[in-house]
Design an enzyme around this catalytic site. Structure first.
Site, PDB file in Angstrom:
ATOM      1  N   ASN A 274       0.958  -1.173  -0.262  1.00 26.17           N
ATOM      2  CA  ASN A 274      -0.450   0.324   0.299  1.00 26.17           C
ATOM      3  C   ASN A 274       0.811   0.693   0.311  1.00 26.17           C
ATOM      4  O   ASN A 274       1.533   1.598   1.606  1.00 26.17           O
ATOM      5  CB  ASN A 274      -1.225  -0.378   1.159  1.00 26.17           C
ATOM      6  CG  ASN A 274      -1.904   1.173   1.022  1.00 26.17           C
ATOM      7  OD1 ASN A 274      -1.142   2.003   0.498  1.00 26.17           O
ATOM      8  ND2 ASN A 274      -2.618   1.159   2.117  1.00 26.17           N
TER       9      ASN A 274
ATOM     10  N   GLU B 272      -8.200  -5.532   5.347  1.00 22.52           N
ATOM     11  CA  GLU B 272      -8.052  -5.400   3.981  1.00 22.52           C
ATOM     12  C   GLU B 272      -6.843  -5.843   3.202  1.00 22.52           C
ATOM     13  O   GLU B 272      -6.700  -6.444   1.921  1.00 22.52           O
ATOM     14  CB  GLU B 272      -8.072  -3.614   3.438  1.00 22.52           C
ATOM     15  CG  GLU B 272      -9.077  -3.119   3.975  1.00 22.52           C
ATOM     16  CD  GLU B 272      -8.955  -1.231   4.358  1.00 22.52           C
ATOM     17  OE1 GLU B 272      -8.232  -0.896   5.551  1.00 22.52           O
ATOM     18  OE2 GLU B 272      -9.127  -0.881   3.246  1.00 22.52           O
TER      19      GLU B 272
ATOM     20  N   HIS C 214     -12.626   3.081   0.305  1.00 18.46           N
ATOM     21  CA  HIS C 214     -12.416   2.287   0.825  1.00 18.46           C
ATOM     22  C   HIS C 214     -12.978   1.087   0.955  1.00 18.46           C
ATOM     23  O   HIS C 214     -14.260   0.531   1.546  1.00 18.46           O
ATOM     24  CB  HIS C 214     -13.141   2.702   2.475  1.00 18.46           C
ATOM     25  CG  HIS C 214     -12.605   3.689   2.711  1.00 18.46           C
ATOM     26  ND1 HIS C 214     -13.242   5.046   4.116  1.00 18.46           N
ATOM     27  CD2 HIS C 214     -11.440   3.981   3.549  1.00 18.46           C
ATOM     28  CE1 HIS C 214     -12.350   5.636   4.041  1.00 18.46           C
ATOM     29  NE2 HIS C 214     -11.006   4.614   4.466  1.00 18.46           N
TER      30      HIS C 214
ATOM     31  N   ARG D  64      -9.538  16.084   8.000  1.00 22.00           N
ATOM     32  CA  ARG D  64     -10.654  16.302   7.182  1.00 22.00           C
ATOM     33  C   ARG D  64     -11.441  16.328   7.493  1.00 22.00           C
ATOM     34  O   ARG D  64     -12.390  15.987   8.183  1.00 22.00           O
ATOM     35  CB  ARG D  64     -10.486  15.165   6.505  1.00 22.00           C
ATOM     36  CG  ARG D  64      -9.359  14.276   5.389  1.00 22.00           C
ATOM     37  CD  ARG D  64      -9.527  13.689   4.113  1.00 22.00           C
ATOM     38  NE  ARG D  64      -8.619  12.024   4.526  1.00 22.00           N
ATOM     39  CZ  ARG D  64      -9.210  11.073   3.968  1.00 22.00           C
ATOM     40  NH1 ARG D  64      -9.910  10.606   3.274  1.00 22.00           N
ATOM     41  NH2 ARG D  64      -8.234   9.965   4.955  1.00 22.00           N
TER      42      ARG D  64
ATOM     43  N   ARG E 151      -2.431  -2.176  -3.440  1.00 21.61           N
ATOM     44  CA  ARG E 151      -4.005  -1.212  -3.065  1.00 21.61           C
ATOM     45  C   ARG E 151      -3.609  -0.045  -3.935  1.00 21.61           C
ATOM     46  O   ARG E 151      -2.736   1.246  -3.878  1.00 21.61           O
ATOM     47  CB  ARG E 151      -4.010  -0.730  -1.314  1.00 21.61           C
ATOM     48  CG  ARG E 151      -5.504  -0.094  -1.508  1.00 21.61           C
ATOM     49  CD  ARG E 151      -5.159   0.363  -0.003  1.00 21.61           C
ATOM     50  NE  ARG E 151      -5.920   1.514   0.353  1.00 21.61           N
ATOM     51  CZ  ARG E 151      -6.898   2.417   0.558  1.00 21.61           C
ATOM     52  NH1 ARG E 151      -4.810   3.087   1.389  1.00 21.61           N
ATOM     53  NH2 ARG E 151      -6.979   2.989   0.903  1.00 21.61           N
TER      54      ARG E 151
END
Ligand code: ADP
Length: 393
Positions: free
Chosen positions: A10, A380, A176, A237, A87
């Site tokens: 990733n 994941e 996601h 965020r 990813r």
């Protein structure tokens, strides 16, 4: 047949997280992170079941870090790596599922950089570095956006002129996806429901957070949009704000686009509201000690999350369950409790003692009479490894 091992990578904006996964194994053979890439302090942290090593790799970029990592991964895999799974955050409209990497796929990922300027260049650098170092290594790309390509048009279009979508790809993509797919499958298994006849609300709550409505194993709506900024309040965020905020800040404070970008992506969310931290553990502790900023940040986080879940329920014909996952969703009884407290209109209620019980297995925490509320650990990396093995046959 010898065991097949997959290295899952990733690549972020200045780091590479990795996990070496052996088929059928319940633990990572190797995992870690190469961080602060490009700087004098660049480090490669490698963990196996017994130990953790920290190797300085000064000024290493993606290629140099992977050149150090891949031989270590090969060794830990017993000499042979079956493949590498990457990813990739943004697959645009091109990728509706994972795919094996070839030159055309590389070009298509490059073409989506405009949609994800912060995320896709890292993934591309990782893919190209592996291609260069080990040209014959089979590689697979798994996209965060792919699971959401089943959104109906009324869910993915913005109320903007048509040509912005047709000519410039301005639409909602969602992120996601690997996590929402993983936990909805696990939830269905946990409840003995067939995934292709089940309806879920899912809340992935980590540093980035999003909600998703999943019907029969397919995403029908999600809270993130063209970029991972839309939707919930997150670690740093802002999530949704009035779109006129940009204009207001430019006109009244003379702020540049770069300044506003930094504000909304790095200085807002839990960090901005609390003035303290983006880390939920720190905020929970501070709230318990009466910190007003931490208290407000947690209240806004949970209320906005509940509002988003209620909105997602519009995409479901019925609710088989609400799933909490991600670092916060899996671990914070407080956040689950405050959020579900805002969802009484949908019939949700928690069994507080089940909610407070810790555990790393999927479990139900609803009160008698409530629709299911589940805590489901996401995986994941394992999903990416499974996709990689499936594609490499
Ligand atoms: P990422 O999105 O980077 O993968 P994670 O899914 O690991 O992040 O989630 C990180 C968040 O989970 C942080 O805000 C962290 O504080 C929170 N978290 C982890 N453990 C707990 C806990 N026991 N209680 C509350 N929050 C927790």
């Amino acid at each position: 047949m010898s065991q097949r091992n997959v290295l899952v990578i990733n690549c972020g904006s200045s780091s590479i997280k990795f996990a070496l996964i052996g088929e059928g194994r319940s633990h990572f053979l190797l995992s870690g992170i190469a961080e602060r890439l490009g700087s004098a302090e660049a480090l490669l942290r490698v963990r196996d079941r017994e130990s953790e090593d920290c190797l300085p790799i000064p000024h290493a970029g993606y290629a140099q870090a992977l050149a150090r990592l891949l031989p270590l991964a090969r060794l830990a895999a017993g000499g042979e790596l079956y493949g590498v799974g990457h990813r990739v955050v943004h697959g645009g409209e091109h990728f509706t599922q994972a795919c094996r990497i070839d030159p055309q796929v590389v070009d298509t990922i490059r073409a989506t950089i405009g949609l994800a300027p912060l995320h896709n260049p890292g993934a591309l650098a990782g893919i190209e570095a592996v291609l260069q170092l080990f040209p014959s290594m089979p590689q697979v790309a798994v996209f965060d956006t792919a699971f959401h390509q089943t959104l109906p048009e009324h869910a993915y279009r913005y109320a903007l002129p048509d040509e912005l979508y047709r000519e410039h790809g301005v639409r909602r993509y969602g992120f996601h996806g690997t996590s929402h797919r993983c936990v909805s499958q696990r939830a269905a298994a946990l409840c003995d429901l067939p995934i292709d006849d089940s309806c879920w609300l899912s809340a992935h709550l980590g540093n980035g957070s999003s909600t998703c409505a999943i019907v029969d194993g397919r995403s029908r709506d999600t809270s993130m949009g063209m970029t991972p900024l839309e939707g919930l309040a997150m670690g740093t965020r802002s999530g949704d704000v009035d779109p006129n905020l940009h204009i207001h800040l430019m006109r009244t404070l003379g702020w540049s686009i770069e300044r506003i970008d930094r504000l909304l992506n790095q200085e807002s969310g839990l960090l901005g509201m609390s003035g303290l931290s983006n880390d939920m553990r720190t905020l929970e502790q501070a709230r318990a000690e009466g910190h007003p900023g931490a208290t407000l940040a947690i209240e806004v986080f949970c209320y906005r999350l509940a509002k988003s879940l209620a909105a997602m329920s519009c995409a479901l014909p019925r609710i088989d369950g609400l799933i909490f996952t991600g670092g916060i969703g899996e671990n914070s009884a407080l956040i689950r409790s405050l959020t579900v407290g805002h969802l009484r209109v949908l019939g949700f209620a928690l069994d507080e003692s089940a909610n407070q019980t810790r555990g790393n297995q999927g479990r139900a925490i609803q009160a008698v009479g409530s629709p299911r509320v589940l805590v489901v650990p996401t995986a994941e990396e394992e999903m990416i490894a499974v996709d990689t093995l499936t594609l490499l046959g």
